[in-house]
Design a protein around this motif. Structure first.
Motif, short mmCIF file in Angstrom:
data_model
loop_
_atom_site.label_atom_id
_atom_site.label_comp_id
_atom_site.label_asym_id
_atom_site.label_seq_id
_atom_site.Cartn_x
_atom_site.Cartn_y
_atom_site.Cartn_z
N LEU A 20 0.81 -1.21 0.00
CA LEU A 20 0.00 0.00 0.00
C LEU A 20 0.85 1.26 0.00
CD1 LEU A 20 -2.78 -1.22 2.44
CD2 LEU A 20 -3.06 -0.70 0.01
N GLU A 21 2.02 1.22 0.61
CA GLU A 21 2.91 2.39 0.55
C GLU A 21 3.31 2.68 -0.90
OE1 GLU A 21 6.20 1.50 3.07
OE2 GLU A 21 5.13 2.04 4.92
N LYS A 22 3.41 1.63 -1.70
CA LYS A 22 3.80 1.80 -3.10
C LYS A 22 2.61 2.10 -3.99
CE LYS A 22 5.88 -0.74 -6.97
NZ LYS A 22 6.47 -2.03 -7.41
N GLU A 23 1.52 1.36 -3.80
CA GLU A 23 0.39 1.43 -4.73
C GLU A 23 -0.70 2.43 -4.33
OE1 GLU A 23 0.34 -0.10 -7.57
OE2 GLU A 23 2.19 -1.25 -7.24
N CYS A 24 -0.70 2.87 -3.07
CA CYS A 24 -1.74 3.81 -2.62
C CYS A 24 -1.12 4.98 -1.87
CB CYS A 24 -2.76 3.08 -1.75
SG CYS A 24 -4.22 4.08 -1.37
N PRO A 25 -0.30 5.78 -2.54
CA PRO A 25 0.24 6.98 -1.89
C PRO A 25 -0.88 8.00 -1.70
CG PRO A 25 0.77 6.99 -4.23
CD PRO A 25 0.12 5.66 -3.95
N ILE A 26 -0.62 8.98 -0.85
CA ILE A 26 -1.64 9.99 -0.60
C ILE A 26 -1.96 10.78 -1.86
CG2 ILE A 26 -0.07 11.83 0.11
CD1 ILE A 26 -3.49 10.91 1.70
N SER A 27 -1.05 10.80 -2.81
CA SER A 27 -1.32 11.49 -4.08
C SER A 27 -2.47 10.83 -4.83
CB SER A 27 -0.06 11.51 -4.95
OG SER A 27 0.40 10.19 -5.20
N LEU A 28 -2.61 9.52 -4.70
CA LEU A 28 -3.73 8.83 -5.34
C LEU A 28 -5.04 9.25 -4.68
CD1 LEU A 28 -5.10 6.72 -7.15
CD2 LEU A 28 -4.54 5.00 -5.42
N VAL A 29 -5.05 9.33 -3.35
CA VAL A 29 -6.26 9.74 -2.64
C VAL A 29 -6.64 11.16 -3.04
CG1 VAL A 29 -7.33 10.04 -0.38
CG2 VAL A 29 -5.65 8.21 -0.72
N ARG A 30 -5.65 12.03 -3.13
CA ARG A 30 -5.91 13.42 -3.55
C ARG A 30 -6.48 13.46 -4.97
NH1 ARG A 30 -4.93 18.09 -1.26
NH2 ARG A 30 -3.85 18.13 0.76
N ALA A 31 -5.97 12.63 -5.84
CA ALA A 31 -6.46 12.61 -7.22
C ALA A 31 -7.93 12.17 -7.26
CB ALA A 31 -5.60 11.68 -8.06
N VAL A 32 -8.28 11.21 -6.41
CA VAL A 32 -9.68 10.77 -6.33
C VAL A 32 -10.56 11.90 -5.80
CG1 VAL A 32 -11.26 9.20 -5.14
CG2 VAL A 32 -9.09 8.33 -6.05
N VAL A 33 -10.09 12.59 -4.77
CA VAL A 33 -10.87 13.65 -4.14
C VAL A 33 -10.97 14.88 -5.03
CG1 VAL A 33 -10.90 15.28 -2.20
CG2 VAL A 33 -10.37 12.87 -1.81
N GLU A 34 -9.85 15.30 -5.59
CA GLU A 34 -9.82 16.58 -6.31
C GLU A 34 -10.22 16.46 -7.78
OE1 GLU A 34 -6.20 18.46 -3.58
OE2 GLU A 34 -5.84 17.99 -5.70
N ASP A 35 -9.88 15.34 -8.41
CA ASP A 35 -10.10 15.22 -9.85
C ASP A 35 -11.09 14.13 -10.23
OD1 ASP A 35 -8.04 17.15 -10.13
OD2 ASP A 35 -6.51 15.57 -10.05
N GLY A 36 -11.58 13.40 -9.23
CA GLY A 36 -12.49 12.30 -9.55
C GLY A 36 -11.83 11.12 -10.22
#
Length: 378
Positions: A20-36
């Motif tokens: 998860l450290e490799k495949e789910c960085p906080i940048s992915l969460v931000r992309a889901v939140v900010e850009d859908g």
């Protein structure tokens, strides 16, 4: 009941954390939140690791591991506030099918989950926002060789994206647990609306079933006899959410502790101030209490202990109280930067807060505990 992790469970935790450290960085969460951005790639990576198959019985094509192993993975998912269909599919859809379905139905849907071919969720709550069999008003009635469902479900986790939904309904004229029906309804048969929530990394939906017609083979088990199965499936779902929230609270604490070590005031780290130390100590105690209760609940489910109903509500109550303290003090100790959109803290705070509102709040489950131990209202 053994409260120590086995070597295999510790290895699973380490592997999950590294993945998860490799495949789910906080940048992915931000992309889901900010850009859908869609989190499908993360789900596909989980499929390659056989994570959807963790608790699927071996005779249905799964790995046949226990609930504690699932809890280990869920805590790590909570640490990184992972988006995607894993929680809904593995902790809600799978238990509902496993508890209520016939052997053929288990093979059909659980096998597809294990192979990563479909995702699923569980639709129980309605306008009242209560996740109990007794609160279900959606109606299922027989019409020739088919069944027709009519009603509306609210707050369905990933309800607008899941391929299949296990819908809780009841036979006409029944009440409480009597007459309960669990039906597997395809996404294409329902109308969904994504609900606005504080946590944009995870979607909840309103699912409208207006005379939805399904074939009889989509009714799990015997129609009208699914009340006990639904209650047991909900216990798994509630405990899973509690463990995931625990991971999120741990992440908030870790972020706050690190910030207290590096943020200076009056020429020294704020973590050296006694008042700050007290807050951090209280957060740690709340975390460890919640962790102990959450894994007790996981063990009662894994061993089908008679205390599983009590353990489930104790876990959700404990982690709800934990998030209240950790969110409040975590935000306060971060100071002004904790309020900013640019800092990642708010993503974790929102996930923890939204989790408390799902599947019953801490107050709801404290009341349930009181009732179970004989302290409820006369």
């Amino acid at each position: 009941m053994d409260f120590e992790f086995t070597d295999e469970q510790l290895e699973l935790r380490e592997q999950a954390r590294n993945f998860l450290e490799k495949e789910c960085p906080i940048s992915l969460v931000r992309a889901v939140v900010e850009d859908g951005t869609d989190a499908g790639a993360l789900w596909e990576s989980m499929v390659r690791l056989d994570w959807p198959a963790l608790t699927v019985p071996e005779d249905s094509g799964g790995l046949g591991l226990g609930y504690v192993e699932l809890a280990v993975v869920l805590e790590e998912l909570g640490r990184v506030i992972a988006p995607g269909p894993f929680l809904a599919t593995v902790s809600q859809f799978i238990p509902a099918v496993r508890e209520a379905a016939t052997d053929a139905q288990r093979s059909r849907w659980l096998g597809a989950i294990a192979r990563g071919e479909i995702t699923g969720t569980l639709a129980v709550a309605e306008e009242s926002g209560v996740w109990t069999p007794a609160a279900v008003e959606c109606v299922a009635r027989r019409d020739g060789d088919d069944w027709v469902l009519d009603g509306t479900k609210d707050y369905v986790l990933e309800g607008a994206a899941a391929d299949e939904l296990v819908v809780a309904a009841r036979l006409p004229g029944t009440r409480d647990r009597d007459g309960m029906v669990l039906a597997v309804v395809p996404q294409a048969a329902v109308e969904t609306t994504v609900l606005p929530t504080i946590d944009a990394s995870r979607h909840h939906a309103r699912v409208a079933l207006s005379d939805v017609r399904i074939s009889a083979d989509r009714i799990l088990g015997n129609p009208g006899e699914a009340g006990a199965a639904l209650a047991r499936a909900l216990e798994e779902a509630i405990t899973a959410l509690a463990v995931e929230m625990l991971g999120t609270c741990q992440a908030i604490f870790d972020m706050t502790l690190e910030y207290a070590k590096v943020r200076e005031q009056f020429g020294v780290p704020i973590g050296s101030f006694q008042a700050v130390k007290h807050k951090l100590a209280n957060m740690f105690v709340a975390l460890e209490r919640a962790r102990a209760v959450c894994y007790f609940a996981a063990l009662t489910i894994a061993e089908d202990d008679d205390r599983r109903t009590l353990g489930t509500s104790m876990a959700k109550a404990a982690v709800g109280e934990c998030q209240q303290l950790v969110v409040q003090d975590g935000l306060q100790l971060h100071g002004g930067i904790g309020y900013t959109w640019e800092h990642d803290l708010h993503l974790y705070l929102k996930r923890a807060k939204s989790g408390d509102a799902q599947l019953g709040t801490a107050a709801d489950h404290r009341a349930r505990v009181a009732e179970l131990i004989g302290l409820g209202a006369a």
